[in-house]
Design a protein around this motif. Structure first.
Motif, PDB file in Angstrom:
ATOM      1  N   PRO A  65      36.856  35.824  50.690  1.00  0.00           N
ATOM      2  CA  PRO A  65      35.762  36.792  50.840  1.00  0.00           C
ATOM      3  C   PRO A  65      35.290  36.954  52.275  1.00  0.00           C
ATOM      4  O   PRO A  65      34.968  38.066  52.711  1.00  0.00           O
ATOM      5  N   TRP A  66      35.271  35.848  53.018  1.00  0.00           N
ATOM      6  CA  TRP A  66      34.827  35.938  54.412  1.00  0.00           C
ATOM      7  C   TRP A  66      35.798  36.785  55.233  1.00  0.00           C
ATOM      8  O   TRP A  66      35.381  37.575  56.088  1.00  0.00           O
ATOM      9  N   ILE A  68      37.651  39.209  54.084  1.00  0.00           N
ATOM     10  CA  ILE A  68      37.428  40.602  53.682  1.00  0.00           C
ATOM     11  C   ILE A  68      36.259  41.194  54.461  1.00  0.00           C
ATOM     12  O   ILE A  68      36.323  42.333  54.960  1.00  0.00           O
ATOM     13  N   VAL A 106      40.404  44.535  47.073  1.00  0.00           N
ATOM     14  CA  VAL A 106      39.278  43.607  46.943  1.00  0.00           C
ATOM     15  C   VAL A 106      39.129  43.143  45.494  1.00  0.00           C
ATOM     16  O   VAL A 106      38.843  41.969  45.240  1.00  0.00           O
ATOM     17  N   THR A 110      39.288  39.383  44.256  1.00  0.00           N
ATOM     18  CA  THR A 110      38.230  38.821  43.408  1.00  0.00           C
ATOM     19  C   THR A 110      38.827  38.114  42.195  1.00  0.00           C
ATOM     20  O   THR A 110      38.365  37.034  41.798  1.00  0.00           O
ATOM     21  N   CYS A 113      40.171  34.811  43.389  1.00  0.00           N
ATOM     22  CA  CYS A 113      39.064  33.865  43.599  1.00  0.00           C
ATOM     23  C   CYS A 113      38.526  33.355  42.276  1.00  0.00           C
ATOM     24  O   CYS A 113      38.191  32.172  42.138  1.00  0.00           O
ATOM     25  N   SER A 288      31.943  37.302  45.222  1.00  0.00           N
ATOM     26  CA  SER A 288      31.418  37.628  46.549  1.00  0.00           C
ATOM     27  C   SER A 288      32.241  38.654  47.321  1.00  0.00           C
ATOM     28  O   SER A 288      31.666  39.391  48.130  1.00  0.00           O
ATOM     29  N   PRO A 289      33.576  38.774  47.140  1.00  0.00           N
ATOM     30  CA  PRO A 289      34.293  39.832  47.870  1.00  0.00           C
ATOM     31  C   PRO A 289      33.739  41.230  47.604  1.00  0.00           C
ATOM     32  O   PRO A 289      33.684  42.061  48.525  1.00  0.00           O
ATOM     33  N   PHE A 292      30.521  41.584  49.562  1.00  0.00           N
ATOM     34  CA  PHE A 292      30.802  41.727  50.992  1.00  0.00           C
ATOM     35  C   PHE A 292      31.323  43.126  51.311  1.00  0.00           C
ATOM     36  O   PHE A 292      31.016  43.690  52.361  1.00  0.00           O
ATOM     37  N   ASN A 348      24.211  37.384  45.491  1.00  0.00           N
ATOM     38  CA  ASN A 348      25.107  38.465  45.078  1.00  0.00           C
ATOM     39  C   ASN A 348      24.329  39.747  44.797  1.00  0.00           C
ATOM     40  O   ASN A 348      24.710  40.832  45.244  1.00  0.00           O
TER      41      ASN A 348
END
Length: 365
Positions: A65-66, A68, A106, A110, A113, A288-289, A292, A348
């Motif tokens: 996620p970071w 992304i 994304v 997700t 993840c 979280s992706p 973000f 979130n």
């Protein structure tokens, strides 16, 4: 349209790949110090790579996620600064059409993840935690390091040097009784190790020994011996300190099962809350992706900066705030009355709501 999508997606994937490589390497590097030390002391090289393999899923949960967010901020910040977003929209291409391939990407990340958080990651992380312990049981020579004490039950051992796979030089052994009073100190010029992995017993054959024995009144008697043998249970301390099957090491189905069992048994709310927070935080982190993407996209367009450093800076700030918020809320399990298992969703929801609002405003401009 396909040309524009390919252009944007290509730049995004390039930055994403670079970001995930750098972030993953940095996060792994913080965990490899102890393994590198053990590697220098004689553990097999394969254990080094096993540790990386077992740790990687838990690291990717954060770096995907970071990365992304970094890619979104850098790529769309540059596109907006060069007025390419404006040009695309002037040609009748909506913002949704521009980011459609990235949205699919994304969603796919997700899903990965979510799989890592719910199923694969926790058991593999447990294996990483126990790898060094298990290495000590199969490679007892790695226990010994020149200049550092090695503790066994009732004994402390120092060595000056290691020779080969089973030879020691300059061995000093201090023996203690149940009240931690010194009973013997033994010095040997050299020693040979043999280990029984089945019983976890370590046999040390000492050569050219000087043995000092202490009586109850403190007097000392010194004798010499050409050879002396000691046996130590090197697995006892290991077995006494095994990693517990804590909540963070359990897959989601076992977490749910344990939660139901604890509820039926009437266990304390704090214990149940800890399991529920663990489960909810995993799902929140896995989603979280999307948060973000929703927040990073309008911020990148509104900041409109070509400099990569600006995008990286904003990514670090946003990612740090998000993950720090999760950690802080996880620490509130001692207060089950405030329902931290639900508060864990707050980062979130805030990111997604703020991102959706900004995205709507950007699309209306």
């Amino acid at each position: 349209m396909w040309t524009l999508n390919r252009y944007v997606t290509r730049d995004f994937l390039i930055v994403f790949g670079m970001a995930i490589g750098v972030l993953t390497f940095a996060m792994l590097g913080a965990r490899l110090g102890e393994v590198m030390e053990m590697l220098a002391r004689g553990i097999p090289v394969k254990n080094f790579f096993l540790f990386i393999y077992y740790t990687l899923p838990m690291v990717l949960i954060y770096t995907i996620p970071w990365s992304i967010l970094v890619a979104i901020m850098v790529v769309f910040g540059r596109l907006s600064a060069d007025s390419e977003i404006t040009a695309m929209r002037a040609c009748g291409v909506s913002l949704l059409q521009i980011v459609a391939p990235l949205l699919l990407f994304v969603i796919g990340m997700t899903a990965i993840c979510l799989y890592l958080q719910v199923y694969a990651g926790p058991p593999m992380y447990r294996k990483a935690r126990t790898l060094l312990r298990d290495t000590a049981t199969t490679q007892p020579m790695a226990i010994f390091e020149p200049g550092k004490q090695i503790e066994f039950e009732g004994a402390v051992v120092y060595i000056d040097d290691k020779i080969g796979n089973d030879q020691l030089r300059g061995v000093q052994i201090f023996m203690f009784d149940d009240k931690l009073r010194l009973t013997q100190d033994i010095f040997a010029e050299s020693a040979k190790l043999t280990a029984d992995e089945a019983t976890m017993m370590l046999n040390i054959n000492l050569f050219k020994c000087v043995i000092g024995s202490y009586a109850a009144d403190g007097s000392k008697q010194t004798i010499f011996n050409d050879e002396l043998e000691f046996n130590f249970d090197y697995g006892k301390a290991v077995n006494d300190n095994r990693v517990r099957e804590r909540a963070k090491f359990l897959p989601a189905d076992q977490l749910l099962a344990r939660t139901k069992i604890m509820r039926k048994r009437g266990m304390p709310k704090q214990d149940i809350c800890e399991l529920e927070v663990e489960l909810n935080s995993r799902i929140a982190l896995a989603l979280s992706p999307i948060a973000f993407l929703l927040l990073g996209l309008p911020l990148a367009i509104r900041t409109s900066r070509r400099e990569t450093s600006v995008g990286l800076f904003l990514s670090v700030i946003l990612g740090g705030v998000f993950f720090l918020s999760i950690v802080v809320i996880e620490s509130l399990t001692i207060f089950p009355a405030i329902f931290p298992q639900y508060l864990i969703w707050l980062p979130n929801l805030v990111f997604q709501a703020l991102g959706a609002t900004l995205l709507y405003r950007v699309s209306q401009q």
